[in-house]
Design a protein around this motif. Structure first.
Motif, PDB file in Angstrom:
ATOM      1  N   PRO A 179      21.643  -2.091  42.377  1.00  0.00           N
ATOM      2  CA  PRO A 179      21.378  -0.656  42.254  1.00  0.00           C
ATOM      3  C   PRO A 179      22.155   0.161  43.278  1.00  0.00           C
ATOM      4  CG  PRO A 179      19.532  -1.751  43.323  1.00  0.00           C
ATOM      5  CD  PRO A 179      20.477  -2.827  42.874  1.00  0.00           C
ATOM      6  N   LEU A 180      22.431   1.413  42.921  1.00  0.00           N
ATOM      7  CA  LEU A 180      23.100   2.372  43.804  1.00  0.00           C
ATOM      8  C   LEU A 180      24.503   1.926  44.217  1.00  0.00           C
ATOM      9  CD1 LEU A 180      20.101   3.318  46.142  1.00  0.00           C
ATOM     10  CD2 LEU A 180      20.843   4.444  44.040  1.00  0.00           C
ATOM     11  N   SER A 181      25.110   1.028  43.429  1.00  0.00           N
ATOM     12  CA  SER A 181      26.497   0.655  43.715  1.00  0.00           C
ATOM     13  C   SER A 181      27.394   1.865  43.482  1.00  0.00           C
ATOM     14  CB  SER A 181      26.921  -0.488  42.786  1.00  0.00           C
ATOM     15  OG  SER A 181      28.225  -0.914  43.081  1.00  0.00           O
ATOM     16  N   PRO A 182      28.383   2.120  44.366  1.00  0.00           N
ATOM     17  CA  PRO A 182      28.911   1.244  45.427  1.00  0.00           C
ATOM     18  C   PRO A 182      28.243   1.386  46.781  1.00  0.00           C
ATOM     19  CG  PRO A 182      30.308   3.159  45.224  1.00  0.00           C
ATOM     20  CD  PRO A 182      29.226   3.332  44.189  1.00  0.00           C
ATOM     21  N   VAL A 183      27.145   2.143  46.879  1.00  0.00           N
ATOM     22  CA  VAL A 183      26.538   2.379  48.189  1.00  0.00           C
ATOM     23  C   VAL A 183      26.021   1.081  48.808  1.00  0.00           C
ATOM     24  CG1 VAL A 183      24.691   3.567  49.421  1.00  0.00           C
ATOM     25  CG2 VAL A 183      25.945   4.755  47.597  1.00  0.00           C
ATOM     26  N   THR A 184      25.233   0.302  48.042  1.00  0.00           N
ATOM     27  CA  THR A 184      24.633  -0.906  48.621  1.00  0.00           C
ATOM     28  C   THR A 184      25.680  -1.960  49.003  1.00  0.00           C
ATOM     29  OG1 THR A 184      24.096  -1.567  46.340  1.00  0.00           O
ATOM     30  CG2 THR A 184      22.319  -0.644  47.676  1.00  0.00           C
ATOM     31  N   PRO A 185      26.702  -2.243  48.162  1.00  0.00           N
ATOM     32  CA  PRO A 185      27.720  -3.207  48.620  1.00  0.00           C
ATOM     33  C   PRO A 185      28.486  -2.735  49.854  1.00  0.00           C
ATOM     34  CG  PRO A 185      27.841  -2.931  46.237  1.00  0.00           C
ATOM     35  CD  PRO A 185      26.928  -1.872  46.753  1.00  0.00           C
ATOM     36  N   VAL A 186      28.797  -1.434  49.921  1.00  0.00           N
ATOM     37  CA  VAL A 186      29.506  -0.913  51.095  1.00  0.00           C
ATOM     38  C   VAL A 186      28.639  -1.066  52.343  1.00  0.00           C
ATOM     39  CG1 VAL A 186      30.379   1.191  52.184  1.00  0.00           C
ATOM     40  CG2 VAL A 186      30.997   0.672  49.816  1.00  0.00           C
ATOM     41  N   LEU A 187      27.347  -0.759  52.217  1.00  0.00           N
ATOM     42  CA  LEU A 187      26.438  -0.947  53.350  1.00  0.00           C
ATOM     43  C   LEU A 187      26.357  -2.423  53.740  1.00  0.00           C
ATOM     44  CD1 LEU A 187      23.507   1.495  52.436  1.00  0.00           C
ATOM     45  CD2 LEU A 187      25.146   1.721  54.321  1.00  0.00           C
ATOM     46  N   GLY A 188      26.405  -3.303  52.742  1.00  0.00           N
ATOM     47  CA  GLY A 188      26.402  -4.728  53.031  1.00  0.00           C
ATOM     48  C   GLY A 188      27.607  -5.142  53.841  1.00  0.00           C
ATOM     49  N   VAL A 189      28.798  -4.642  53.477  1.00  0.00           N
ATOM     50  CA  VAL A 189      30.026  -4.955  54.221  1.00  0.00           C
ATOM     51  C   VAL A 189      29.929  -4.432  55.648  1.00  0.00           C
ATOM     52  CG1 VAL A 189      32.506  -4.532  54.379  1.00  0.00           C
ATOM     53  CG2 VAL A 189      31.469  -5.013  52.157  1.00  0.00           C
ATOM     54  N   LEU A 190      29.462  -3.196  55.808  1.00  0.00           N
ATOM     55  CA  LEU A 190      29.375  -2.587  57.132  1.00  0.00           C
ATOM     56  C   LEU A 190      28.382  -3.322  58.031  1.00  0.00           C
ATOM     57  CD1 LEU A 190      29.452   1.206  56.170  1.00  0.00           C
ATOM     58  CD2 LEU A 190      31.312  -0.163  57.144  1.00  0.00           C
ATOM     59  N   CYS A 191      27.233  -3.713  57.456  1.00  0.00           N
ATOM     60  CA  CYS A 191      26.230  -4.432  58.246  1.00  0.00           C
ATOM     61  C   CYS A 191      26.761  -5.796  58.694  1.00  0.00           C
ATOM     62  CB  CYS A 191      24.951  -4.622  57.420  1.00  0.00           C
ATOM     63  SG  CYS A 191      24.005  -3.105  57.169  1.00  0.00           S
ATOM     64  N   CYS A 192      27.441  -6.491  57.793  1.00  0.00           N
ATOM     65  CA  CYS A 192      27.997  -7.802  58.156  1.00  0.00           C
ATOM     66  C   CYS A 192      29.066  -7.653  59.237  1.00  0.00           C
ATOM     67  CB  CYS A 192      28.593  -8.480  56.919  1.00  0.00           C
ATOM     68  SG  CYS A 192      27.359  -9.015  55.708  1.00  0.00           S
ATOM     69  N   GLY A 193      29.916  -6.630  59.099  1.00  0.00           N
ATOM     70  CA  GLY A 193      30.949  -6.402  60.105  1.00  0.00           C
ATOM     71  C   GLY A 193      30.359  -6.074  61.454  1.00  0.00           C
ATOM     72  N   TYR A 194      29.319  -5.247  61.474  1.00  0.00           N
ATOM     73  CA  TYR A 194      28.665  -4.873  62.736  1.00  0.00           C
ATOM     74  C   TYR A 194      28.096  -6.098  63.440  1.00  0.00           C
ATOM     75  CZ  TYR A 194      25.024  -3.169  65.880  1.00  0.00           C
ATOM     76  OH  TYR A 194      24.227  -2.964  66.968  1.00  0.00           O
ATOM     77  N   LEU A 195      27.406  -6.948  62.686  1.00  0.00           N
ATOM     78  CA  LEU A 195      26.796  -8.122  63.289  1.00  0.00           C
ATOM     79  C   LEU A 195      27.847  -9.135  63.749  1.00  0.00           C
ATOM     80  CD1 LEU A 195      23.739  -8.631  60.910  1.00  0.00           C
ATOM     81  CD2 LEU A 195      23.722  -7.752  63.247  1.00  0.00           C
ATOM     82  N   MET A 196      28.955  -9.237  62.999  1.00  0.00           N
ATOM     83  CA  MET A 196      30.028 -10.145  63.415  1.00  0.00           C
ATOM     84  C   MET A 196      30.607  -9.728  64.765  1.00  0.00           C
ATOM     85  SD  MET A 196      32.185 -10.979  59.926  1.00  0.00           S
ATOM     86  CE  MET A 196      33.379 -12.029  60.778  1.00  0.00           C
ATOM     87  N   PHE A 197      30.865  -8.442  64.915  1.00  0.00           N
ATOM     88  CA  PHE A 197      31.494  -7.971  66.147  1.00  0.00           C
ATOM     89  C   PHE A 197      30.504  -7.858  67.306  1.00  0.00           C
ATOM     90  CE2 PHE A 197      34.718  -6.612  63.070  1.00  0.00           C
ATOM     91  CZ  PHE A 197      35.846  -7.121  63.698  1.00  0.00           C
TER      92      PHE A 197
END
Length: 482
Positions: A427-445
């Motif tokens: 639901p709410l794509s592309p918002v949720t996938p983009v948020l998923g990418v950003l959250c993963c990137g934040y936690l990686m760094f």
């Protein structure tokens, strides 16, 4: 529809070979048929759901709570919610792709269909790190809880020489080998048999956590929740970052795509249902724990749940029952994560990127026997003889990298194949996938430099292996030559 061609338009030569994509239609047409045989479709919704719960609900809740409470205070309950929402972004993407591409490769297959062979290889190599090293790390923890139970019940313990690897004061970790070998034999018996055993183990550990809540709630004091946010919102988010890794494993059902009876319907449901069940359990356990004991008393306590019970109840029976639950919980994680590792290697082998023997299916059991034995031996030796240290921490980067790629794959497939059948849509794509990418990137760094160095060395080794072996033996390369 995209044709079954391996070469992207307008590109030639060696660079094109690394960017060739495997069409979605080719994945669907394979339907689990490899050069060495076909996996059996025997798993229903319940077994797929418990597979993901089994991989997720393990040593994390028994250990990591003690690390998060001193950071977040009583607000650790909301930290679990925050971490769960972060995981949900990626879970929605996994659910959509699992319904579209119901095969064993999980995020490796999704990357192959969207980002090309080289990225798919890197993703698969990350999953080898995530699954292989994490299950070895968990197996080490199994021995520690076994010793705790032996001390509570009989007043004895396995000597360090036989329960710790070299470098940690021992010679060999025999309990770690034992639990891996046990999981190996269950997997060799067949997917249905191992899934049934996992379902029983999941029920045991869920009952254990429910019993903990029942006992701890009798000691809850309202004053223990005040102040609720002693470290402010920064503490809440820091706790969420720590607790995110308690959710790793919800994607395990996606590795069973070729053994699900109705994958298009059941895989998305299993992924989201398992995440929901685990989140509710985590929040209840956290609420009971911080309500029963002042949050300041969690500092330095690794076995947080045992610490709560031994503090509020003057009876070793409850601590012993919790140790039994922890042993069963870790056994379930070893079984399910080992299963996921073998299925990802099965998919990579079928594509020609790793040796063909790893995709050979035994006609009697319907399992990749050589694959299972090789992976189990590697994991068992790793757990028995290698102090894991920062190598275990590097599994977090591998997991987050794979999660990020899955979110990107959803965005690309929505654009390239808008008309392909989808049994679930994020639901709410592309918002949720983009948020998923950003959250993963934040936690990686947010991870430390040493972890990145280990991860970089692992990636370098993987690239050497790909360019020396996989790039020329790829089945897509064979199709190109034909």
């Amino acid at each position: 529809m995209e044709q079954h061609t391996a070469r992207p338009p307008g590109r030639t030569g060696f660079a094109a070979s690394m960017l060739r994509r495997k069409p979605v239609e080719a994945f669907v047409d394979e339907g689990g048929v490899g050069q060495g045989g076909t996996l059996r479709r025997t798993l229903g919704l319940t077994q797929l759901t418990t597979l993901s719960i089994g991989a997720t609900l393990g040593s994390g809740i028994f250990v990591i709570l003690g690390e998060a409470v001193p950071v977040a205070g009583p607000a650790v309950v909301l930290s679990f919610v925050l971490a769960g929402i972060t995981a949900l972004f990626s879970a929605l993407s996994y659910a959509e792709l699992a319904g579209m591409i119901p095969l064993s490769g999980s995020s490796y297959s999704y990357a192959y269909a969207t980002l090309g062979e080289l990225v798919a290889w890197v993703c698969g190599w990350c999953l080898v790190l995530e699954y292989g090293v994490s299950v070895a790390s968990v197996a080490v923890g199994w021995g520690q809880y076994l010793n705790e139970l032996l001390q509570l019940a009989f007043g004895v313990a396995i000597p360090d020489a036989l329960s710790q690897p070299p470098g940690d004061g021992g010679i060999v970790n025999l309990p770690a080998i034992a639990v891996v070998v046990l999981a190996m034999f269950l997997l060799l018996a067949g997917a249905k048999e191992s899934a049934t055993a996992n379902t029983v183990m999941v029920l045991v550990k869920v009952v254990t956590l429910v019993l903990f809540c029942a006992v701890a709630f009798t000691a809850v004091r309202a004053g223990n929740f005040s102040p609720f946010l002693p470290m402010g919102l920064a503490g809440l988010s820091a706790g969420g970052a720590k607790l995110f890794f308690s959710y790793i494993g919800f994607d395990a059902a996606s590795t069973a795509g070729e053994e699900a009876r109705n994958p298009q319907r059941d895989l998305p449901r299993a992924i989201l249902l398992s995440l929901g069940i685990v989140t509710v359990l985590y929040c209840l356990v956290a609420l009971a724990a911080v309500g029963a004991l002042p949050w300041q008393q969690f500092d330095g306590e690794q076995a947080a749940l045992s610490h709560v019970l031994t503090t509020i109840v003057d009876n070793k029976l409850w601590a012993a029952l919790l140790a039994v639950g922890a042993i069963v919980a870790i056994s379930s994680v070893v079984l399910t994560v080992l299963y996921g590792q073998t299925r990802i290697l099965f998919a990579m082998s079928r594509d020609g990127l790793v040796p063909k023997a790893l995709s050979k299916v035994d006609p009697k059991s319907g399992t990749p026997r050589v694959n299972t034995v090789v992976v189990s031996l590697f994991v068992g030796l790793l757990a028995a003889f290698v102090p894991l240290g920062k190598l275990a921490d590097a599994t977090s980067i591998g997991t987050l990298f794979a999660f990020g790629l899955v979110n990107i794959a959803v965005l690309l497939l929505r654009r390239r194949h808008p008309d392909l059948p989808r049994t679930f849509r994020a639901p709410l794509s592309p918002v949720t996938p983009v948020l998923g990418v950003l959250c993963c990137g934040y936690l990686m760094f947010s991870l430390d430099v040493a972890t990145w160095i280990v991860f970089g060395c692992w990636m370098a080794a993987g690239l050497v292996l790909y360019f020396c072996y996989g790039v020329r033996r790829s089945r897509l390369a064979t199709r190109e030559a034909a």
